[in-house]
Every structure is written in structure tokens, then in C-alpha cells.
Design a protein around this motif. Structure first.
Motif, PDB file in Angstrom:
ATOM      1  N   UNK A  97       0.867  -1.176   0.000  1.00 54.00           N
ATOM      2  CA  UNK A  97       0.000   0.000   0.000  1.00 54.00           C
ATOM      3  C   UNK A  97       0.902   1.223   0.000  1.00 54.00           C
ATOM      4  N   UNK A  98       0.645   2.129  -0.920  1.00 54.59           N
ATOM      5  CA  UNK A  98       1.285   3.443  -0.958  1.00 54.59           C
ATOM      6  C   UNK A  98       0.204   4.422  -1.353  1.00 54.59           C
ATOM      7  N   UNK A  99      -0.147   5.316  -0.450  1.00 51.38           N
ATOM      8  CA  UNK A  99      -1.240   6.240  -0.733  1.00 51.38           C
ATOM      9  C   UNK A  99      -1.052   7.525   0.051  1.00 51.38           C
ATOM     10  N   UNK A 115      -8.289  12.573  16.342  1.00 55.17           N
ATOM     11  CA  UNK A 115      -7.497  12.256  15.153  1.00 55.17           C
ATOM     12  C   UNK A 115      -8.460  11.692  14.124  1.00 55.17           C
ATOM     13  N   UNK A 116      -8.601  12.388  13.016  1.00 47.42           N
ATOM     14  CA  UNK A 116      -9.437  11.929  11.918  1.00 47.42           C
ATOM     15  C   UNK A 116      -8.498  11.578  10.763  1.00 47.42           C
ATOM     16  N   UNK A 117      -8.478  10.320  10.369  1.00 51.61           N
ATOM     17  CA  UNK A 117      -7.548   9.848   9.344  1.00 51.61           C
ATOM     18  C   UNK A 117      -8.272   9.651   8.016  1.00 51.61           C
ATOM     19  N   UNK A 118      -7.627  10.120   6.945  1.00 52.65           N
ATOM     20  CA  UNK A 118      -8.155   9.989   5.591  1.00 52.65           C
ATOM     21  C   UNK A 118      -7.027   9.511   4.695  1.00 52.65           C
ATOM     22  N   UNK A 119      -7.348   8.615   3.754  1.00 51.06           N
ATOM     23  CA  UNK A 119      -6.327   8.107   2.846  1.00 51.06           C
ATOM     24  C   UNK A 119      -6.952   7.868   1.488  1.00 51.06           C
ATOM     25  N   UNK A 120      -6.202   8.184   0.427  1.00 52.07           N
ATOM     26  CA  UNK A 120      -6.664   7.889  -0.928  1.00 52.07           C
ATOM     27  C   UNK A 120      -6.966   6.408  -1.036  1.00 52.07           C
ATOM     28  N   UNK A 121      -8.061   6.092  -1.688  1.00 51.46           N
ATOM     29  CA  UNK A 121      -8.426   4.690  -1.867  1.00 51.46           C
ATOM     30  C   UNK A 121      -7.742   4.176  -3.126  1.00 51.46           C
ATOM     31  N   UNK A 122      -6.608   3.584  -2.911  1.00 49.65           N
ATOM     32  CA  UNK A 122      -5.804   3.048  -3.994  1.00 49.65           C
ATOM     33  C   UNK A 122      -5.632   1.559  -3.737  1.00 49.65           C
ATOM     34  N   UNK A 123      -5.886   0.707  -4.699  1.00 48.31           N
ATOM     35  CA  UNK A 123      -5.773  -0.736  -4.447  1.00 48.31           C
ATOM     36  C   UNK A 123      -4.349  -1.148  -4.108  1.00 48.31           C
ATOM     37  N   UNK A 124      -4.191  -2.082  -3.172  1.00 45.88           N
ATOM     38  CA  UNK A 124      -2.859  -2.643  -2.901  1.00 45.88           C
ATOM     39  C   UNK A 124      -2.324  -3.301  -4.166  1.00 45.88           C
ATOM     40  N   UNK A 125      -1.005  -3.379  -4.263  1.00 43.90           N
ATOM     41  CA  UNK A 125      -0.393  -3.939  -5.460  1.00 43.90           C
ATOM     42  C   UNK A 125       0.727  -4.887  -5.078  1.00 43.90           C
ATOM     43  N   UNK A 126       1.070  -5.774  -6.023  1.00 45.04           N
ATOM     44  CA  UNK A 126       2.191  -6.685  -5.825  1.00 45.04           C
ATOM     45  C   UNK A 126       3.486  -5.911  -6.022  1.00 45.04           C
ATOM     46  N   UNK A 127       4.407  -5.980  -5.050  1.00 43.63           N
ATOM     47  CA  UNK A 127       5.677  -5.270  -5.235  1.00 43.63           C
ATOM     48  C   UNK A 127       6.480  -5.882  -6.367  1.00 43.63           C
ATOM     49  N   UNK A 128       7.206  -5.051  -7.063  1.00 44.12           N
ATOM     50  CA  UNK A 128       7.993  -5.520  -8.201  1.00 44.12           C
ATOM     51  C   UNK A 128       9.278  -6.167  -7.754  1.00 44.12           C
TER      52      UNK A 128
END
Length: 128
Positions: A97-99, A115-128
Motif C-alpha cells: 500500500x502506498x497512498x 485524530x481523523x484519518x483519511x487516505x486515498x483509496x488506492x488498491x494494494x499492489x504486488x511489489x515488483x
């Protein structure tokens, strides 16, 4: 000012990145309310109280042992602080996850009370 500064926030994020629970919790009030990035409610999952928030942070470190919040930038407005960073972690299934993320903090007497946390919804990916 609300008792927080760039140096204070940078030190807190450094403590998060070291996974130093004692140092992290020193920035939070006993009556802390933490709204996580996900959950069944519009605000995510609400975690209330010092011990419950502590357990949530420790759980994140336990399930994603390489988790980091990188490149922090902080903005101040009265009792509020906005912190931008990049959340990076490897999930238990090995996906990465990198977002971009934002934390909205509410501060009282130099301690974080919300503390209110927000993160872009980006799908996890397989590391290269």
C-alpha cells in the motif's frame, strides 16, 4: 497557537515510524477520539480512549510491521492541525500500500484530543 509546532508533529511522526508506542501516546490526551480511514460509518471506525487508541496503533504495527508515514507536511489553524503524508506498508498478504493521506488533529492544552484519518483509496499492489 495550540501547543503544537512543526517540530512537535515531526517528532510524533518519527515516533510512529519507529513504532514507539510510549512516545506516540505522549502526544495524545486521555480522552482521545480516533476516526480511522475505514469502517461501516461515514467517519470510519471510531475508537475512543487512550488504551483503545493505543491498542489500535499497536495492531497496525503488528499487522503491517514496515508501516511508515513519510514526507509529512503540517498546517495549523487555531486548535486544528492538518498533516499530509504518504502512507506506505506491506499488508499480511504481501501486497503493498502506498497512498497519500491526511490526518486532521484537534488539539487541547497541547495534546491531541481527536485524530481523523483519511487516505486515498488506492488498491494494494504486488511489489515488483
Amino acid at each position: 497557537m495550540n501547543g503544537m509546532s512543526h517540530d512537535t508533529l515531526n517528532a510524533m511522526f518519527d515516533a510512529f515510524n519507529r513504532h514507539d508506542i510510549e512516545a506516540v501516546m505522549s502526544y495524545f490526551a486521555d480522552d482521545i477520539v480516533f476516526d480511522t480511514v475505514s469502517g461501516s460509518e461515514a467517519h470510519g471506525t471510531r475508537i475512543e480512549g487512550r488504551e483503545a487508541v493505543r491498542a489500535a496503533f499497536e495492531n497496525t504495527w503488528g499487522t503491517q510491521p514496515d508501516v511508515q508515514w513519510l514526507n509529512g507536511t503540517h498546517y495549523f489553524a487555531d486548535e486544528r492541525v492538518v498533516s499530509e503524508s504518504t502512507f506506505v506498508a506491506t499488508q499480511p498478504d504481501g501486497k503493498r500500500v502506498e497512498a497519500d493521506s491526511v490526518d486532521l488533529f484537534t488539539v487541547r492544552d497541547g495534546k491531541i484530543v481527536r485524530k481523523q484519518a483519511f487516505r486515498k483509496q488506492r488498491p494494494p499492489f504486488d511489489p515488483a
